[in-house]
Design a protein around this motif. Sequence first.
Motif, PDB file in Angstrom:
ATOM      1  N   THR A 987       1.099  -1.040  -0.057  1.00  0.00           N
ATOM      2  CA  THR A 987      -0.495   0.386  -0.078  1.00  0.00           C
ATOM      3  C   THR A 987       0.889   1.459  -0.092  1.00  0.00           C
ATOM      4  O   THR A 987       1.996   1.579   0.637  1.00  0.00           O
ATOM      5  CB  THR A 987      -0.511  -0.334   1.167  1.00  0.00           C
ATOM      6  N   SER A 988       0.490   2.051  -0.590  1.00  0.00           N
ATOM      7  CA  SER A 988       1.534   3.620  -0.754  1.00  0.00           C
ATOM      8  C   SER A 988       1.161   3.950  -0.009  1.00  0.00           C
ATOM      9  O   SER A 988      -0.038   4.246   0.892  1.00  0.00           O
ATOM     10  CB  SER A 988       0.904   3.880  -2.035  1.00  0.00           C
ATOM     11  N   GLY A 989       2.534   4.407   0.675  1.00  0.00           N
ATOM     12  CA  GLY A 989       2.305   5.424   2.462  1.00  0.00           C
ATOM     13  C   GLY A 989       1.523   6.953   1.637  1.00  0.00           C
ATOM     14  O   GLY A 989       1.330   7.347   2.868  1.00  0.00           O
ATOM     15  N   ILE A 990       1.771   7.101   0.869  1.00  0.00           N
ATOM     16  CA  ILE A 990       1.443   8.432   0.504  1.00  0.00           C
ATOM     17  C   ILE A 990      -0.039   8.575   0.873  1.00  0.00           C
ATOM     18  O   ILE A 990      -0.754   9.732   0.962  1.00  0.00           O
ATOM     19  CB  ILE A 990       1.773   9.484  -0.838  1.00  0.00           C
ATOM     20  N   THR A 991      -0.332   8.058  -0.693  1.00  0.00           N
ATOM     21  CA  THR A 991      -2.000   8.237  -1.127  1.00  0.00           C
ATOM     22  C   THR A 991      -3.127   7.024  -0.346  1.00  0.00           C
ATOM     23  O   THR A 991      -4.022   7.386  -0.033  1.00  0.00           O
ATOM     24  CB  THR A 991      -2.516   7.547  -2.459  1.00  0.00           C
ATOM     25  N   GLY A 992      -1.862   6.285   0.430  1.00  0.00           N
ATOM     26  CA  GLY A 992      -3.078   5.369   1.051  1.00  0.00           C
ATOM     27  C   GLY A 992      -4.017   4.171   0.350  1.00  0.00           C
ATOM     28  O   GLY A 992      -4.460   3.277   1.033  1.00  0.00           O
ATOM     29  N   GLU A 993      -3.409   4.153  -0.864  1.00  0.00           N
ATOM     30  CA  GLU A 993      -4.709   2.891  -2.151  1.00  0.00           C
ATOM     31  C   GLU A 993      -3.056   2.207  -2.238  1.00  0.00           C
ATOM     32  O   GLU A 993      -2.209   2.171  -2.287  1.00  0.00           O
ATOM     33  CB  GLU A 993      -5.057   3.662  -3.145  1.00  0.00           C
ATOM     34  N   SER A 994      -4.006   0.889  -2.445  1.00  0.00           N
ATOM     35  CA  SER A 994      -2.883  -0.399  -2.563  1.00  0.00           C
ATOM     36  C   SER A 994      -1.657  -0.128  -3.963  1.00  0.00           C
ATOM     37  O   SER A 994      -1.995   0.534  -5.000  1.00  0.00           O
ATOM     38  CB  SER A 994      -3.994  -1.266  -3.015  1.00  0.00           C
ATOM     39  N   LEU A 995      -0.504  -0.416  -3.888  1.00  0.00           N
ATOM     40  CA  LEU A 995       0.011  -0.257  -5.519  1.00  0.00           C
ATOM     41  C   LEU A 995      -0.082  -1.114  -6.293  1.00  0.00           C
ATOM     42  O   LEU A 995      -1.098  -2.063  -6.286  1.00  0.00           O
ATOM     43  CB  LEU A 995       1.283  -0.865  -5.166  1.00  0.00           C
ATOM     44  N   GLU A 996       0.082  -1.304  -7.901  1.00  0.00           N
ATOM     45  CA  GLU A 996      -0.626  -1.515  -8.942  1.00  0.00           C
ATOM     46  C   GLU A 996       0.121  -2.952  -9.194  1.00  0.00           C
ATOM     47  O   GLU A 996      -0.633  -3.176  -9.534  1.00  0.00           O
ATOM     48  CB  GLU A 996      -1.092  -0.657  -9.878  1.00  0.00           C
TER      49      GLU A 996
END
Lengths: 1128, 360
Positions: A987-996
């Motif tokens: 999970t990206s620590g910046i956006t909070g979304e999963s990485l693709e």
Amino acid sequence: MADPSSVPQSVEDKWLLLPAFLRVKGLVKQHIDSFNYFVDTDLKNILKANNKVTSDVDPKFWLKYTDIRVGRPDRTDAETMNRAITPHECRLRDTTYSAPILVTVSYTRGKYVVKKQNVQIGRMPIMLRSNKCVLTGMNYDQLARAIECPLDPGGYFIVKGTEKVILVQEQLSKNRIIVERDPTKGIVQASVTSSTHGGLKSKSYVVTKKGHIYLRHNSIHEDVPIVIALKALGLQSDKEILLATAGNTEAFKSIFSPNLEEAAKLGVFTRQQALDYIGARVKINRRVIGPRRPPWEDALEALATVVLAHVPVEGLDFRPKAVFVATMTRRVLMAVQDEKLVDDRDYVGNKRLELAGQLLALLFEDLFKRFNTELKSSIDKVLKKPSRTSEFDAGQTLQFMGDHITAGFVRAISTGNWSLKRFKMERAGVTHVLSRLSFIAALGMMTRISSQFEKTRKVSGPRALQPSQWGMLCPSDTPEGEACGLVKNLALMTHITTDVEEEPIMRLAFMLGLEDVCLATGAEMYDHNNFMVHVNGMIIGLTRTPLHFVAKLRKLRRAGRISEFVSVYINHHHRAVYIACDGGRICRPLIIVERGQSLVTAEHVVLLRAGKMTFDAFLKLGLVEYLDVNEENDSRIALYERDIVFSGPGRTTHLEIEPFTILGAVAGLIPYPHHNQSPRNTYQCAMGKQAIGAIAYNQLNRIDTLLYLLVYPQKPMVKTRTIELVGYESLPAGQNATVAVMSYSGYDIEDALILNKSSLDRGYGRCQVMRKNVTMIRKYPNGTYDRLADAPQEENGGVQKRYDIIQPDGIAGVGERVDPGDIYVNKQTPTNANDNTAGMDGSVVASYRNTPMSYKSPVAGYIDKVLLTETENDNTLVKVLIRQTRRPELGDKFSSRHGQKGVCGLIVNQEDMPFNDQGVCPDSIMNPHGFPSRMTVGKMIELISGKAGVLTGKLRYGTAFGGSKVEDMSKLLMEHGFSYSGKDMLTSGITGESLEAFVFFGPIYYQKLKHMVMDKMHARARGPRATLTRQPTEGRSRDGGLRLGEMERDCLIGYGATQLLLERLMISSDKFEVCACETCGLMGYNGWCPYCKTSQKVAKLTIPYAAKLLFQELMAMNVMPRMVLEDV
Amino acid sequence: MATRSLNDPRRQVKVGTERVYDVANTEFPGNYPGEDHSWNLKKFRKDLKVEIQRLSRRSVEFDLVGVDASIANAFRRILIAEVPTIAIEHVYVWNNTSVIHDEVLAQRLGLVPLDVDPSQMEYHNGVATDRNTLVFRLQVACERRKGAAREETDPEKLYKNSNVLAKHLTWVPQGEQESFFADHPPKPTNDNILLAKLRPGQEIEIELHAIKGQGNEHAKWSPVGTASYRLLPNIQIHRPIPPPLAEKFQKCFSPGVISVDPTTKEVKVADPRRETMSREVLRHPEFEGMVSLSRIRDFFLFKIETESAYPPERLFTEAVTVFRDKVKRLKVAAQALAVEAAQAREGEADADADAAMETD
């Protein structure tokens, strides 16, 4: 015969022989063995060769050395009670770790013969862990008391406080025939470098020239036709010569026959004629005394002593030498007929390694001979006096002979210059300072081999990887660049032989039914049933049953009747059996296979594991034997048990102990090296030596010039057998970083790494740099001396800020922080130190001048240690160790163990880092572009194994050609709920979304390299200039300017930026205003031209100071440069 | 129960064999014609759900459903970096004869979590007062223990104070602190953190000042061991799994995720929450097309571990407080900006008018 159906049982854990081997021999056994041989055996031989001193004045006087030995290392200080010394004390006190050389002499005193024991003639530096060293035989506890690291391999010297290694030198083997072709010139030559124990070296050749064969030697002006040479050596008739060279082979006979004609044309038919022919061409070394000898005597002497000096001529029996020359000729004939029959110079079997012991032996012989001549001359000086008050006692003279031997050793080892005119030896760079950058650097240095080959020449042969290096020299560990392939490293199980006496072996060979070669004719020598037998390059006999002979000799060797380092092998091309027992051969142990069965069985391994059997027992029982390169190439060695061939001509004779031992100690650190592209392993070998870590158990007691330490070193998650064996686990240099292989932010291109700031806060990559600062409190010849002073008081009673850490003794307190510019040793020097006119009592001290030591680094440090001691010449020595603790910063260099280095490109807060389902953030992020072109698959496997290791709580193995299997590791990952491929969903620590993308995520062992930004960064606006040219100084250490070089200049010219060019090259550099006269074009001053004696046409102009300097220098050379001035 | 089905494709982050699909939320205003996705407090209230799943002394696990990833992530980031704690910052070394160097020891001391409620202290502003600084002392000397057996090798039995532990830190009250912290004197949260090792003759004498700080300055002020979340796994079985493969299918998931009926071998998803998304099932060709894996975009399984002064259940609310402060600050700033912009516009108009006047 064994039943071929019985498939050989794989002996599990036969690799245990390796630790057993290392326990006996250690990692640097070659150095220690060589030194021990020198001290115990060779020293006595040298003494025996130079044991008598006589006088030219008194013929009745003689002095004879009867024994020599080296004592135990001791302290040399005059008034000391406890003479025992430790190497560590020498390191700290800048003294030499040496032991006295003691001799027993007997000499005449008047009518009596006097015997004196234990007379010291000098001191010899002692190799650490050799059998004269105090550390040998100590247990952990005792070593700890001696402040010595148990993992330190030894094998080096301590001279004037620095640790010096005598590198192994590679040379072409002596006394062996090497046949070569020069295809461009169409020449075939056989050459031999003869070397006898006296140290005499000469090179003899048998060469073809325009279809004829000649003997060539430095002591003979021109090439001697081979037939003449053979005639001079006592082969009288042409028939005999033809048989001795060409034998009964028609092809050879036809090639050889022109030589016979040539001799006849030159009118040489008898031995006398041949000797006269050669005698006329011998370079005569002018001897003053004695009548002139006829030329044939010169020829006889040259042939007997200088040409092929290693073949002995006893009582003018030239037969062995004639046979040798004939053999050389035959080898030339063979090479002429079949161009494949030449030798390879680069073949490791044709190489000999010269070790510390041999070099020291030469040095000692030289020093000892000089010592004896000096002794003789001082004895002569006394004996020359007509009357003496007391009886002359040479023992007194011997005792006060001065320290030439000691000084000679110290000078040679500390400078590395081996210049021995007596042996025509002039070598520089023989010794090196032991690199203590990391434990591995020190270890790697001990296994290093340097070649005598010139670095600058562009030939690939000597640099290429030789197939015969297999198992002997590490294929990966070599530097890049100019020394590539010339500097090599020993493999893990390599041993280098020392000399073994050859007479007993020759005697044994004759007892095994050898026929003396001197009794054989050429026809017999080259009979297709007969094999010639060579011992160390000398031809001694013939045998009809070579296989039998060799088998018997090997059996005796395995039974321990002759040294295990004697090698025997058959060369079918040469139809010869070679026996070698000289020193410097590279060899390694192998398991013996008989009747398709490994002699080492599971039972042996059980005993070995229980500690009931040592490696020596394996040797003694004939289960394991040493093979040198030549014999190895005559053997059939199976890599694994399953490869054993039971019968037939390809029958297996030996079994490899463990395949990973083809790598050296440094390459052995790489996990899964067999999955990497080979240059990557080579790069890692270079980088492993720069990694910061723990260097030795005594690291905090050492005061080294520069010491790098890691605060929290870790043992690698993925280790290898080698790592366990060399002790890398105890002194590691790196940390297991959790790595995410993904791109992040763009600050990770070109191999840059992203680091997690919280990891750094918690201590990842933190290192310490300790720097030594030394000063001497000198005593001067006029009796004055330096002093240490307390901090000077200001008028208000305070102390200047930069003196605030100085304690009353004039030295900064331990533990104090040193800020840039602070003074940490407040030393003062008398102003009249060099003034010798004043009174010698030192009472006339005019005044003192401050000569303090101030802290230069831009970052504060701490005083770690202060050492006050006395050196060997009674000066007080002050050593101050200053420590800096550094956390990683932008631009610091890191590397994994796969030759993948990178600098830190960005430090990211933990909350910005990606994280996996467990909440784990990576310590560093690596860009995946590092993989495709580097092909370091080993690194990926390390990650998977490491991850599996973390999940199961076990360390995993990445041993070369073995190790934990990827499939097993992946299964473990899967069982613990991770992806089989090692890729996690982050999970990206910046956006909070999963990485693709799924991200390859896990621990990789990372090394912090010594290259840190803090030591390198540099910029300047204004600063110091060089005095001569007034241009800015060069280099960071002098706060130098950054050069606008030629290429940059060309860019500016090309662009047309003239004003910028002018600014960079003159105004910002060394602009200088001169007055030039428009009439004469010369420089004047103050608007005045001293040449024209006028100030009318003097113009002011700005030129570079360097240009002005050039003009003046030209003028000093009587060249008159004139400036032509014009208005623009 | 959440109002929308977990099988709603718009709620799913799809997990493929080689990559993840549909990572970002698509339900934002204007994306789907005819649908209203503007923010609506009522709807948000209805959808929002926070439910504690597990609570222990040192950790809490809870579900946070119905918020956007950015909100969940904001809380996670605040927990790591912006919830203040107390940690040792200044170390005054009077004496340290141990093998561990002053700087290294200071770094280790800084990382010791202290049991002090940060709300009771102020931030340090350059001047140490009893409101913003706590003073600790560490004074340990190692001695030989008399009467230890000769052949003893265990340092614990041979020497006194061979290990310097966090419990050796003693609080030295300053000013009013004695009474202020009377019912809860400051101390390390864990007594057994190893700080240094000593041998006879070595001693450490240090004064330590602890201050309030935030994790973004140094990790020692971070109140959490880890604060993170994962999305709720969702396993959809499209076709019945052939009974012979049922067991293998079950093994492809974490234990307890898949239940297999002992008789019919019928496969059911029992507890998707336990799945760790190893994606093993996608690796086997025999299961191709039978199952699809995904995760629910707005269903966050939060986990917070802490070793700090905060009890784990309080941490999240503390993060919310910080979050609200930030929002408040942002609101004020935005309002100020609006006012400023309005003023600027007025000023501009005035200036224009002035300019017009001058040209006249």
